[in-house]
Motif scaffolding. Structure first.
Motif, short mmCIF file in Angstrom:
data_model
loop_
_atom_site.label_atom_id
_atom_site.label_comp_id
_atom_site.label_asym_id
_atom_site.label_seq_id
_atom_site.Cartn_x
_atom_site.Cartn_y
_atom_site.Cartn_z
N GLY A 103 59.32 48.88 1.26
CA GLY A 103 60.09 49.96 0.66
C GLY A 103 61.56 49.80 0.95
N PHE A 104 62.36 50.61 0.27
CA PHE A 104 63.81 50.63 0.48
C PHE A 104 64.25 52.08 0.44
CE2 PHE A 104 68.28 50.05 -0.04
CZ PHE A 104 68.56 48.79 0.48
N LEU A 105 64.70 52.59 1.59
CA LEU A 105 65.07 53.99 1.73
C LEU A 105 66.58 54.11 1.89
CD1 LEU A 105 62.32 54.98 4.35
CD2 LEU A 105 62.12 54.83 1.85
N SER A 106 67.15 55.12 1.24
CA SER A 106 68.59 55.33 1.31
C SER A 106 68.95 56.33 2.40
CB SER A 106 69.10 55.85 -0.04
OG SER A 106 70.46 56.24 0.07
N LYS A 107 69.99 56.00 3.17
CA LYS A 107 70.44 56.91 4.21
C LYS A 107 71.08 58.17 3.63
CE LYS A 107 71.09 53.56 7.93
NZ LYS A 107 72.01 53.00 8.94
N SER A 108 71.35 58.16 2.34
CA SER A 108 71.92 59.35 1.71
C SER A 108 70.84 60.38 1.36
CB SER A 108 72.68 58.97 0.44
OG SER A 108 71.80 58.44 -0.54
N GLN A 109 69.57 59.99 1.49
CA GLN A 109 68.48 60.93 1.21
C GLN A 109 68.42 62.01 2.29
OE1 GLN A 109 65.38 57.82 1.09
NE2 GLN A 109 64.86 58.56 -0.95
N PRO A 110 68.05 63.24 1.91
CA PRO A 110 67.82 64.27 2.93
C PRO A 110 66.70 63.84 3.88
CG PRO A 110 67.91 65.22 0.72
CD PRO A 110 67.85 63.73 0.55
N LEU A 111 66.75 64.33 5.10
CA LEU A 111 65.79 63.93 6.12
C LEU A 111 64.36 64.22 5.69
CD1 LEU A 111 65.42 62.71 8.92
CD2 LEU A 111 65.70 65.00 9.88
N ASP A 112 64.12 65.37 5.07
CA ASP A 112 62.75 65.70 4.67
C ASP A 112 62.24 64.74 3.60
OD1 ASP A 112 64.46 66.69 2.72
OD2 ASP A 112 63.30 68.52 2.37
N GLU A 113 63.14 64.25 2.75
CA GLU A 113 62.74 63.28 1.73
C GLU A 113 62.42 61.92 2.36
OE1 GLU A 113 64.51 61.25 -2.38
OE2 GLU A 113 65.39 63.10 -1.59
N LEU A 114 63.20 61.53 3.36
CA LEU A 114 62.91 60.29 4.08
C LEU A 114 61.52 60.37 4.73
CD1 LEU A 114 66.30 59.47 5.84
CD2 LEU A 114 65.20 58.15 4.02
N VAL A 115 61.21 61.50 5.32
CA VAL A 115 59.90 61.66 5.97
C VAL A 115 58.78 61.62 4.95
CG1 VAL A 115 58.46 63.19 7.37
CG2 VAL A 115 60.86 62.88 7.95
N ARG A 116 58.99 62.21 3.77
CA ARG A 116 57.97 62.14 2.72
C ARG A 116 57.75 60.69 2.28
NH1 ARG A 116 60.44 66.94 0.80
NH2 ARG A 116 61.64 65.78 -0.76
N ASN A 117 58.83 59.91 2.24
CA ASN A 117 58.68 58.50 1.90
C ASN A 117 57.92 57.74 3.00
OD1 ASN A 117 59.91 58.47 -0.64
ND2 ASN A 117 61.95 58.29 0.24
N VAL A 118 58.14 58.13 4.24
CA VAL A 118 57.36 57.54 5.34
C VAL A 118 55.88 57.86 5.16
CG1 VAL A 118 56.90 57.67 7.83
CG2 VAL A 118 59.26 57.46 7.00
N ASP A 119 55.58 59.09 4.71
CA ASP A 119 54.18 59.46 4.42
C ASP A 119 53.56 58.47 3.42
OD1 ASP A 119 54.61 61.68 5.99
OD2 ASP A 119 54.77 63.08 4.31
N LEU A 120 54.30 58.18 2.36
CA LEU A 120 53.80 57.27 1.32
C LEU A 120 53.59 55.87 1.89
CD1 LEU A 120 56.07 58.38 -1.67
CD2 LEU A 120 53.68 59.00 -1.26
N LEU A 121 54.53 55.42 2.70
CA LEU A 121 54.42 54.08 3.30
C LEU A 121 53.21 54.00 4.23
CD1 LEU A 121 58.21 53.66 4.01
CD2 LEU A 121 56.88 52.11 2.57
N LEU A 122 52.98 55.04 5.01
CA LEU A 122 51.82 55.06 5.90
C LEU A 122 50.51 55.07 5.12
CD1 LEU A 122 53.06 57.58 8.61
CD2 LEU A 122 52.64 55.13 8.94
N ALA A 123 50.56 55.59 3.90
CA ALA A 123 49.38 55.61 3.03
C ALA A 123 49.19 54.29 2.29
CB ALA A 123 49.48 56.76 2.03
N GLY A 124 50.08 53.32 2.55
CA GLY A 124 49.93 52.01 1.94
C GLY A 124 50.65 51.84 0.63
#
Length: 212
Positions: A103-124
């Motif tokens: 994945g590629f995550l932007s530091k400009s994303q809100p923290l809650d959005e970054l965590v939601r993306n981490v959820d997706l990554l953990l789900a494969g």
């Protein structure tokens, strides 16, 4: 019950500590380790792997461009790695995907959005923003890199870190003859004939801003 570990590597304390805390709150079943450099992340990888996920800053004090990704792929092998960056140019994102990032995550994303993306990554799942067309030279290099086998990619990763054949063989549990055979195949696929030419060929990947 603890389900595993997540590794977060970023040299900006505010981002590192904030994301670490947010992931811990969202996923108390995971231990979340943090590193402020590639060297520290490599040390944690040696001592505490396997990791379920690595979130890796694209640029830190001891690495440039995709060298950090290469080094951590070498250290963690099959662990999914998502890059975190303030740089969001389409060629960088496309290259990250071609090099096997999850994945590629932007530091400009809100923290809650970054965590939601981490959820997706953990789900494969893969997590990438939409990107526009990549310049033809980068696209060609990406295609060549994608043609490498997993073993060849690990050897190239070690080569990009400055390792010699003997060290690559020891680190990857290979014979030197096998390393040489992989290098021959790598050179052929990259369209080069030696180590120096290989490093020059992948320079735009190791540091896309090298020529800017």
């Amino acid at each position: 019950m603890q389900e595993g570990r997540i590794l977060l590597a970023d040299d900006h304390p505010l981002i590192r500590e904030g994301l670490q805390m947010a992931i811990r709150i969202r996923h108390p079943q995971y231990m979340v380790d943090a590193a402020d450099s590639i060297a520290a992340a490599e040390d944690l990888a040696r001592r505490r792997k396997p990791y379920k996920l690595l979130v890796l800053d694209y640029r830190m004090s001891d690495c440039n461009g995709f060298n950090g990704l290469f080094r951590m792929q070498h250290a963690l092998h099959d662990t999914p790695i998502a890059l975190l960056s303030a740089y969001t140019q389409p060629p960088i994102i496309a290259t990250a995907r071609a090099l096997g990032a999850a994945g590629f995550l932007s530091k400009s994303q809100p923290l809650d959005e970054l965590v939601r993306n981490v959820d997706l990554l953990l789900a494969g799942q893969k997590v990438f923003p939409d990107v526009i067309e990549v310049p033809s030279d980068i696209a060609d290099l990406n295609a060549r890199l994608q043609s490498l086998s997993p073993a060849q990619a690990r050897v190239l990763s070690a080569l990009a870190s400055g390792h010699l054949n003997k060290q690559i063989a020891a680190d990857l549990d290979l014979t030197e003859a096998t390393v040489k055979a992989h290098l021959t195949s790598i050179f052929r696929k990259l369209g080069v004939t030696n180590r120096l030419q290989a490093m020059l060929a992948i320079r735009p990947v190791l540091d896309p801003f090298a020529e800017s």
